[in-house]
Scaffold this motif. Structure first.
Motif: not given
Length: 209
Positions: A179-189
């Motif tokens: 879930q963390f990785n998906e959010q970062i891939q889509q929207h960055g840190i």
């Protein structure tokens, strides 16, 4: 979007009673520390009606006083973020740690009201004297149903610290990594920080689905 909140972290911390009675926490004993902290938390929950009613301020105070001194939540967050942790600035890292911690508190504070007379059985603790990473295993009897509940700890100069929890075969860190990785891939840190912040705001206002 996949469901973000997978593991009832604070159910694991709050919804059972241990057998330890000592008030002094020995952080040099992994299994002894878990048993003692568990008992102190359960005693605090049973003695405070505001915690039983899910009062966020009371729950946060309990977590800060009774649990955080024996955990390394930054390590938990860092492992959940994986290689993305190094891409975040120190300020962003701190924001994510704080928002993630509050997310878990807000999401599962209602579990405190369910604290009754659950029983816990600790499995024999096995570790070598030179081990620096260990697992304390237990089984919680909840309404007659056994629930696997394990703690992963690592050794620090200040004693042992919990950084991961396993509920029914699912480890907290592993559950959140995707879930963390998906959010970062889509929207960055910054997108992950915004997501966590907005979710906390939704939970605070009672609008979360």
């Amino acid at each position: 979007m996949k469901k973000f909140f997978l593991i009832p972290f604070f159910v694991a911390l709050f919804s059972f009673a241990g057998a330890a009675s000592a008030q002094t926490v020995d952080a040099n004993s992994p299994d002894g520390m878990i048993k003692t902290v568990t008992q102190q938390v359960i005693d605090a929950v049973r003695g405070d009606k505001s915690i039983q009613q899910g009062n966020i301020s009371a729950v946060t105070k309990l977590v800060n006083e009774k649990i955080l001194p024996y955990t390394d939540f930054q390590r938990t967050t860092q492992l959940a973020m994986g290689r993305n942790w190094r891409s975040a600035s120190p300020e962003q890292q701190q924001q994510i740690v704080e928002q993630f911690k509050m997310l878990l508190i807000r999401t599962y504070s209602g579990a405190l009201a369910q604290v009754k007379d659950q029983q816990i059985q600790y499995k024999p603790f096995r570790a070598n004297p030179d081990d620096t990473d260990v697992v304390v295993r237990s089984v919680v009897m909840n309404n007659g149903s056994p629930v696997e509940l394990d703690y992963r700890l690592y050794k620090t100069p200040q004693g042992w610290r919990v950084y991961d929890i396993n509920v029914l075969g699912a480890w907290l860190i592993q559950a959140y990594q995707q879930q963390f990785n998906e959010q970062i891939q889509q929207h960055g840190i910054d997108g992950l920080i915004q997501f966590l912040t907005q979710r906390n705001q939704q939970l605070a206002s009672g609008k979360a689905s």
